[in-house]
Scaffold this active site. Structure first.
Site, PDB file in Angstrom:
ATOM      1  NE  ARG A 181     -16.629   6.021   8.664  1.00 31.50           N
ATOM      2  CZ  ARG A 181     -16.480   6.073   9.976  1.00 31.50           C
ATOM      3  NH1 ARG A 181     -17.453   5.652  10.753  1.00 31.50           N
ATOM      4  NH2 ARG A 181     -15.367   6.524  10.520  1.00 31.50           N
ATOM      5  N   GLY A 182     -14.116   5.573   5.104  1.00 32.88           N
ATOM      6  CA  GLY A 182     -13.199   6.705   5.128  1.00 32.88           C
ATOM      7  C   GLY A 182     -13.024   7.248   6.532  1.00 32.88           C
ATOM      8  CD  GLU A 194      -2.788   1.063   2.498  1.00 30.21           C
ATOM      9  OE1 GLU A 194      -3.401  -0.014   2.664  1.00 30.21           O
ATOM     10  OE2 GLU A 194      -2.955   2.058   3.233  1.00 30.21           O
ATOM     11  CG  PHE A 195       2.755   2.524  -2.557  1.00 19.47           C
ATOM     12  CD1 PHE A 195       4.080   2.604  -2.158  1.00 19.47           C
ATOM     13  CD2 PHE A 195       2.314   1.363  -3.203  1.00 19.47           C
ATOM     14  CE1 PHE A 195       4.966   1.557  -2.414  1.00 19.47           C
ATOM     15  CE2 PHE A 195       3.192   0.311  -3.461  1.00 19.47           C
ATOM     16  CZ  PHE A 195       4.517   0.412  -3.059  1.00 19.47           C
ATOM     17  N   PRO A 244      -0.551   8.994  -1.861  1.00 20.35           N
ATOM     18  CG  PRO A 244      -2.433   9.924  -2.872  1.00 20.35           C
ATOM     19  CD  PRO A 244      -2.014   9.061  -1.740  1.00 20.35           C
ATOM     20  N   PRO A 245       2.114  11.205  -2.231  1.00 22.91           N
ATOM     21  CG  PRO A 245       4.065  11.465  -3.459  1.00 22.91           C
ATOM     22  CD  PRO A 245       2.746  10.768  -3.472  1.00 22.91           C
ATOM     23  CD1 TRP A 301     -11.245   8.284  -1.735  1.00 23.32           C
ATOM     24  CD2 TRP A 301     -10.305   7.798  -3.711  1.00 23.32           C
ATOM     25  NE1 TRP A 301     -12.096   8.697  -2.721  1.00 23.32           N
ATOM     26  CE2 TRP A 301     -11.546   8.412  -3.949  1.00 23.32           C
ATOM     27  CE3 TRP A 301      -9.537   7.401  -4.803  1.00 23.32           C
ATOM     28  CZ2 TRP A 301     -12.040   8.640  -5.226  1.00 23.32           C
ATOM     29  CZ3 TRP A 301     -10.030   7.622  -6.073  1.00 23.32           C
ATOM     30  CH2 TRP A 301     -11.264   8.235  -6.276  1.00 23.32           C
TER      31      TRP A 301
HETATM   32  C1  LIG Z   1      -6.618  -1.624   4.598  1.00 21.44           C
HETATM   33  C2  LIG Z   1      -7.200  -0.277   4.978  1.00 21.44           C
HETATM   34  C3  LIG Z   1      -7.053   0.794   4.103  1.00 21.44           C
HETATM   35  C4  LIG Z   1      -7.599   2.049   4.427  1.00 21.44           C
HETATM   36  N1  LIG Z   1      -7.462   3.077   3.520  1.00 21.44           N
HETATM   37  C5  LIG Z   1      -8.061   4.274   3.761  1.00 21.44           C
HETATM   38  C6  LIG Z   1      -8.021   5.336   2.785  1.00 21.44           C
HETATM   39  O1  LIG Z   1      -7.422   5.193   1.727  1.00 21.44           O
HETATM   40  N2  LIG Z   1      -8.652   6.492   3.091  1.00 21.44           N
HETATM   41  C7  LIG Z   1      -9.346   6.676   4.278  1.00 21.44           C
HETATM   42  O2  LIG Z   1      -9.919   7.753   4.491  1.00 21.44           O
HETATM   43  N3  LIG Z   1      -9.391   5.687   5.214  1.00 21.44           N
HETATM   44  C8  LIG Z   1      -8.774   4.501   4.987  1.00 21.44           C
HETATM   45  N4  LIG Z   1      -8.855   3.484   5.913  1.00 21.44           N
HETATM   46  C9  LIG Z   1      -9.491   3.744   7.206  1.00 21.44           C
HETATM   47  C10 LIG Z   1     -11.018   3.513   7.189  1.00 21.44           C
HETATM   48  O3  LIG Z   1     -11.638   4.431   6.323  1.00 21.44           O
HETATM   49  C11 LIG Z   1     -11.480   3.693   8.627  1.00 21.44           C
HETATM   50  O4  LIG Z   1     -11.095   2.600   9.401  1.00 21.44           O
HETATM   51  C12 LIG Z   1     -12.920   4.042   8.822  1.00 21.44           C
HETATM   52  O5  LIG Z   1     -13.053   4.542  10.147  1.00 21.44           O
HETATM   53  C13 LIG Z   1     -13.855   2.854   8.699  1.00 21.44           C
HETATM   54  O6  LIG Z   1     -13.869   2.375   7.441  1.00 21.44           O
HETATM   55  P1  LIG Z   1     -14.633   0.989   7.098  1.00 21.44           P
HETATM   56  O7  LIG Z   1     -14.658   0.873   5.654  1.00 21.44           O
HETATM   57  O8  LIG Z   1     -14.114  -0.119   7.914  1.00 21.44           O
HETATM   58  O9  LIG Z   1     -16.102   1.407   7.640  1.00 21.44           O
HETATM   59  P2  LIG Z   1     -17.427   0.606   7.871  1.00 21.44           P
HETATM   60  O10 LIG Z   1     -17.353  -0.794   7.430  1.00 21.44           O
HETATM   61  O11 LIG Z   1     -18.524   1.433   7.321  1.00 21.44           O
HETATM   62  O12 LIG Z   1     -17.524   0.593   9.461  1.00 21.44           O
HETATM   63  C14 LIG Z   1     -17.407   1.809  10.199  1.00 21.44           C
HETATM   64  C15 LIG Z   1     -18.130   1.635  11.529  1.00 21.44           C
HETATM   65  O13 LIG Z   1     -19.553   1.584  11.308  1.00 21.44           O
HETATM   66  C16 LIG Z   1     -20.089   0.384  11.834  1.00 21.44           C
HETATM   67  N5  LIG Z   1     -21.186  -0.028  10.944  1.00 21.44           N
HETATM   68  C17 LIG Z   1     -21.065  -0.547   9.697  1.00 21.44           C
HETATM   69  N6  LIG Z   1     -22.298  -0.774   9.171  1.00 21.44           N
HETATM   70  C18 LIG Z   1     -23.196  -0.379  10.112  1.00 21.44           C
HETATM   71  C19 LIG Z   1     -24.621  -0.355  10.180  1.00 21.44           C
HETATM   72  N7  LIG Z   1     -25.383  -0.772   9.148  1.00 21.44           N
HETATM   73  N8  LIG Z   1     -25.221   0.117  11.312  1.00 21.44           N
HETATM   74  C20 LIG Z   1     -24.485   0.572  12.356  1.00 21.44           C
HETATM   75  N9  LIG Z   1     -23.130   0.562  12.359  1.00 21.44           N
HETATM   76  C21 LIG Z   1     -22.493   0.107  11.244  1.00 21.44           C
HETATM   77  C22 LIG Z   1     -18.921  -0.593  11.881  1.00 21.44           C
HETATM   78  O14 LIG Z   1     -19.156  -1.615  12.837  1.00 21.44           O
HETATM   79  C23 LIG Z   1     -17.783   0.330  12.249  1.00 21.44           C
HETATM   80  O15 LIG Z   1     -17.775   0.601  13.628  1.00 21.44           O
HETATM   81  C24 LIG Z   1      -8.302   2.230   5.646  1.00 21.44           C
HETATM   82  C25 LIG Z   1      -8.435   1.139   6.527  1.00 21.44           C
HETATM   83  C26 LIG Z   1      -7.907  -0.098   6.205  1.00 21.44           C
HETATM   84  C27 LIG Z   1      -8.073  -1.249   7.158  1.00 21.44           C
END
Ligand SMILES: Cc1cc2nc3c(=O)[nH]c(=O)nc-3n(C[C@H](O)[C@H](O)[C@H](O)COP(=O)(O)OP(=O)(O)OC[C@H]3O[C@@H](n4cnc5c(N)ncnc54)[C@H](O)[C@@H]3O)c2cc1C
Length: 298
Positions: free
Chosen positions: A107-108, A18-19, A21-22, A49
């Site tokens: 989600r982000g 994983e990388f 953007p700098p 992203w």
């Molecule tokens: C490999 C990896 C790469 C990442 N890359 C980025 C990136 O490029 N940019 C960035 O901004 N972030 C990135 N993140 C961080 C990520 O965006 C955060 O961890 C964010 O807080 C949650 O994202 P998620 O997709 O897990 O969210 P979700 O799966 O939506 O979960 C978020 C929270 O909501 C809860 N939830 C989900 N569905 C429901 C529902 N229906 N009802 C109630 N609660 C619910 C979950 O239990 C969890 O607590 C990355 C994380 C990982 C592990």
């Protein structure tokens, strides 16, 4: 067109990197770093992203370069916060135009500059909703995108409980995600519990372990503040305290710790490893050299 489903389901060990953007916009330096990683025959490179869209142009540019210039399969991270359906459609079209057909749907992380309620209201509050939307949308159904999602081995910090979080992760897979990449963790027992939880819920898609190599005490302290439920074994927390002002010693410890962590995971038949490279070749390559021969490709 490459079939991502076949790539991530290939038998044997998998390595992805994983990388981001700098900040200094030195994309050529980033591409040189990526080329160094090519020697490990990566399954894919992923590019982060910025939730809220500020760095999206740069992510798109890097995603295109990974595929068309570096010659490696690309997974573009893709966040739903604050994104309308129209914006999602437009950005997916942009990715397609650039020959990128795989995304890690998230989600982000909510940027400080963004109003949380507004971000949730305008966009996708949960990654599961975004996976569902993308999979149900006709244009995406025709050109089947490869979709990965994130998993938190110790439960997401905002989740009401571990079990609830595992249910939400299983939902993302049910909606059409083809694989899971995990958040970093330092205590393998947490991952084994997570793997059991997925098994109990009938989740069978491949899971890649997210590996973070601790190289700087200051950096990991910040990250741990954002991951309050991350278990840190005593030997690691001692080292983080001891090497507060000694990056060389911290990195040497971090490389050794990650090597032992991965060795244990390999012993437990874990096959897929996703390295958070932090855009540096050195630490990850040292870990991979320590494990030379273990991945059947070096
Ligand atoms: C490999 C990896 C790469 C990442 N890359 C980025 C990136 O490029 N940019 C960035 O901004 N972030 C990135 N993140 C961080 C990520 O965006 C955060 O961890 C964010 O807080 C949650 O994202 P998620 O997709 O897990 O969210 P979700 O799966 O939506 O979960 C978020 C929270 O909501 C809860 N939830 C989900 N569905 C429901 C529902 N229906 N009802 C109630 N609660 C619910 C979950 O239990 C969890 O607590 C990355 C994380 C990982 C592990």
């Amino acid at each position: 067109m490459e079939i991502f489903h076949q790539i991530i389901n290939r038998p044997g060990h998998h390595l992805s990197f994983e990388f981001f953007p700098p900040k200094d916009d030195d994309l050529n330096r980033l591409y040189e770093t990526m080329k160094q990683f090519n020697r490990y025959h990566p399954d894919y490179y992923s590019i982060t992203w910025g939730a809220g869209g500020k760095t999206v142009r740069k992510s798109l540019e890097v995603a295109e370069a990974i595929k068309n210039r570096i010659g490696v399969t690309c997974v573009a991270h893709f966040t739903g916060l604050g994104m309308t359906k129209k914006t999602v459609d437009e950005l997916l079209m942009e990715l397609r135009k650039r020959n990128v057909h795989n995304i890690l749907v998230l989600r982000g992380d909510i940027p400080h500059s963004m109003d949380k309620d507004k971000a949730f209201h305008d966009g996708f509050q949960y990654a599961g909703e975004l996976v569902k939307y993308i999979r149900s949308h006709a244009a995406n159904a025709q050109d089947k995108l490869g979709i990965l999602v994130a998993g938190s081995p110790e439960g997401h910090p905002e989740a009401t409980s571990f079990d609830e979080d595992m249910n939400h992760l299983a939902y993302k897979v049910k909606q059409g995600a083809e694989g899971i990449v995990t958040q970093f963790f330092f205590d393998n027992a947490c991952f084994y519990r997570f793997a059991d939880a997925m098994h109990q819920r009938g989740v069978k898609v491949p899971v890649a372990v997210g590996v973070m190599i601790v190289t700087r005490s200051v950096m990991i302290k910040k990250m741990l503040q954002l991951s309050p439920n991350c278990t840190v074994p005593h030997e690691l927390s001692d080292a983080i305290a001891r090497y507060d002002n000694d990056d060389i010693a911290m990195e040497a410890f971090g490389v050794d710790f990650a090597t032992r962590q991965i060795k244990d995971l390999l012993d437990h038949k874990v096959l897929r490893f996703h390295f958070y490279t932090m855009n540096h070749f050195g630490p990850t390559s040292k870990v991979l050299e320590n494990l030379k021969g273990e991945f059947g490709r070096d």
